[in-house]
Design an enzyme around this catalytic site. Sequence first.
Site, mmCIF file in Angstrom:
data_model
loop_
_atom_site.group_PDB
_atom_site.id
_atom_site.type_symbol
_atom_site.label_atom_id
_atom_site.label_comp_id
_atom_site.label_asym_id
_atom_site.label_seq_id
_atom_site.Cartn_x
_atom_site.Cartn_y
_atom_site.Cartn_z
ATOM 1 N N LYS A 33 0.818 -1.219 0.000
ATOM 2 C CA LYS A 33 0.000 0.000 0.000
ATOM 3 C C LYS A 33 0.849 1.266 0.000
ATOM 4 C CE LYS A 33 -0.779 0.097 5.034
ATOM 5 N NZ LYS A 33 -0.073 1.316 5.366
ATOM 6 N N THR A 34 1.988 1.258 0.699
ATOM 7 C CA THR A 34 2.836 2.456 0.718
ATOM 8 C C THR A 34 3.371 2.749 -0.676
ATOM 9 O OG1 THR A 34 3.463 1.959 3.004
ATOM 10 C CG2 THR A 34 4.820 3.553 1.822
ATOM 11 N N ASP A 220 -3.923 7.104 4.864
ATOM 12 C CA ASP A 220 -3.416 5.758 5.125
ATOM 13 C C ASP A 220 -4.063 5.208 6.398
ATOM 14 O OD1 ASP A 220 -1.862 3.489 4.951
ATOM 15 O OD2 ASP A 220 -0.119 4.392 5.918
ATOM 16 N N GLU A 221 -4.195 3.890 6.489
ATOM 17 C CA GLU A 221 -4.763 3.218 7.665
ATOM 18 C C GLU A 221 -6.143 3.804 8.025
ATOM 19 O OE1 GLU A 221 -3.318 0.665 8.613
ATOM 20 O OE2 GLU A 221 -1.147 0.838 8.517
ATOM 21 N N GLN A 251 -7.643 -5.266 9.745
ATOM 22 C CA GLN A 251 -6.570 -4.829 10.642
ATOM 23 C C GLN A 251 -7.011 -3.669 11.537
ATOM 24 O OE1 GLN A 251 -2.406 -4.955 9.000
ATOM 25 N NE2 GLN A 251 -3.467 -5.089 7.051
ATOM 26 N N ARG A 599 2.358 -10.526 10.198
ATOM 27 C CA ARG A 599 3.668 -9.861 10.299
ATOM 28 C C ARG A 599 4.785 -10.802 9.859
ATOM 29 N NH1 ARG A 599 1.804 -5.712 9.434
ATOM 30 N NH2 ARG A 599 -0.075 -6.967 9.228
#
Length: 719
Positions: A33-34, A220-221, A251, A599
């Site tokens: 996503k970044t 973001d997020e 998430q 993770r």
Amino acid sequence: MTDLLECLNPVQRQAVQHAEGPLLLLSGAGSGKTRVITHRIAYLLRHHRVSLFNILAVTFTNKAAGEMKSRLEGLVGEETTKLIWVSTFHASCARILRRDIERLGFSRSFTIYDTVDQLAVIKEILKNLQMREEMNNPKAVLSQISKAKNDFVTPDEFMQTADGYFEENIAKIYPLYQDYLRENNSLDFDDLIGLTVKLFNSCPDVLDYYRNKFRYILVDEYQDTNRGQYLLVDALAKEHRNICAVGDDDQSIYSWRGADINNILDFEKDYPQTTVLRLEQNYRSTQNILSAAYEVVRNNQRRKEKKLWTENGQGDPIDCFEAIDEVDEAKYVIKQIREARSQGLKYADCVVFYRINAQSRAFEEALRGANIPYQIVGGVRFYERMEIKDLIAYLRVIVNPDDSISLRRIINVPRRGIGGTTLGKLEDFADDEQIDLFSALRRVDEISTLRVAAKKKIQEFVQLIESFDPARPPEDIINELLDVTGYLTFIKSDNTIESMGRTENVSEFISAAARYEGNEPEPTLSGFLELITLVADVDNMDDKSDVVTLMTLHSAKGLEFPIVFMAGVEEGSLPHQRAFADEAELEEERRLCYVGLTRAKERASLSHARTRRIHGLEDYRMPSRFIQEIPPDLINHVDRFETVQRPVVRSYDPDEPDHDVGPSFDYSVGEFVFHPKFGRGKITGISGAGQNMRVTIRFARGGEKTLLAEYAPLQPMVM
């Protein structure tokens, strides 16, 4: 232009090229996503000729913002990146307020209080109200006030709905807390968002300015946004509607701090013309890890369907280890870390996740005993160390003399002859004259009860503070401050290992100021103070040293490690016991498990203990239901235990005269039993009696079952 698109998969490319209108990007864990956000910004600049001044990109941590900036520099250059608003929500709001907060009655030189400062204010108010801290835990009080602020509940509104002893006390503390902040020209974290929304609502011209400025907004997020952040973004995006919300509802793990998963679930209702894209290709983990995580989270009802896949190969199944207790659990993890080292991996490739901070103790002791270096993320933060807090307090008073919390901290550090008695007289004078504490220092000649020598010391201190120009570079101010106050000499004076560490911390603080100046086109002391005040736990994580990392699952998001150990995956821990009666909380616990698993790049290992010492008492534990949700072919159970005692249980014989008395042994809730088919289980409920007695049991292999006690082949377990 080809360069911007060639490293992207088809869905990423579609997201980057999306031009006008709302875009919801459902980005699964490890799906890049970044990369999409930064390439989209670069594409807007190059292809759509959007001005760099018309773009706003916001996220939640300095670490994430720093990663965005770093990648943007590689795409559009360092100088261009410096001019784009890429920052955290709180930093963006602080910047907006620095420009226009005077419209709300504050000075632009306001201080931002961190958690330590906020607690100091709460404690002072409790003292003034003669309320005992044992009955009004300052952290609990602060948490309730923070929740009220996030929900935009004013002190007056809170007072009207307060119910019970604790809330009624908070109703008295909350308005005094707000008054204290205003009198000290200070804000807390929640005010940064809340006052920005208030500024937009009360000053339409200010809102119009930022709406026209930020024509393209990337968040973001998005699943972590609270009500205030939602209102902030909605206000800015309402006119041009060029909002790109990037997030993953799977998430969303921060409801306890106000995050509302409905913000992302209802995005299409808020913006009916939304284009929805799903990033489902994962670049981080193996397929077995992704499949196991999916099989857990798919049990949630409130989610948008997405299933991650990867080209990284199947990988190993998830290990699951049943330990005797927390000490045995830690030994198992140490053994696995040593094996990883023998295979060429580093300590830094390993992380231990746990649900609550208290679980770190057993791992700390085991790692120290094994001479394995480690770091705890979320322990004592760098900016909360004594010497750093002292220097920050000095800088805050230079910027904002009204900040009495900071002023009290450093008025006699290093010692300059302004003791508690003198400070008390200064505070009494300030109260009588209804002025702030620093103004009382300036008018010290008017205090007849102070001796001449004390007045001279105070005047010298005032001259010291006023000799600094807050417009100068932060690094210069810090170096001069250390020199003229003798602070370095002060912390070196005891000549111990601890003092050496403090000196190194001061050097690192100076380096932080230098780095800040190098990264900002217009560095200011206020800006530096904002940066360090808004640091999150994960921002302090050392990713350079070869050490094992210990952290809570809540701190894990945004990180990745080759090997992940998730400890305490038990009923009552993960999921936490308070989630048992609330389906929404249980779903969040499931998402927390999903975050932990995703993770892992190469290996994930879950562990649970049969017994665990909780608050000094031994507690029998059951494996988490989340382990049961992982299909058998994806999990490798490492179970060394057998039942200690398996007494013969009488089978049912209709001719036996006393067959109607019920089971052959007494049951009780919390007891562990063994079933030939379902394995070990814990009794969670009992109903009926005699022939009609039924026992509800949560089994390690079969989930929760309700059995007729008389005929169930159950055997008691000796633990």
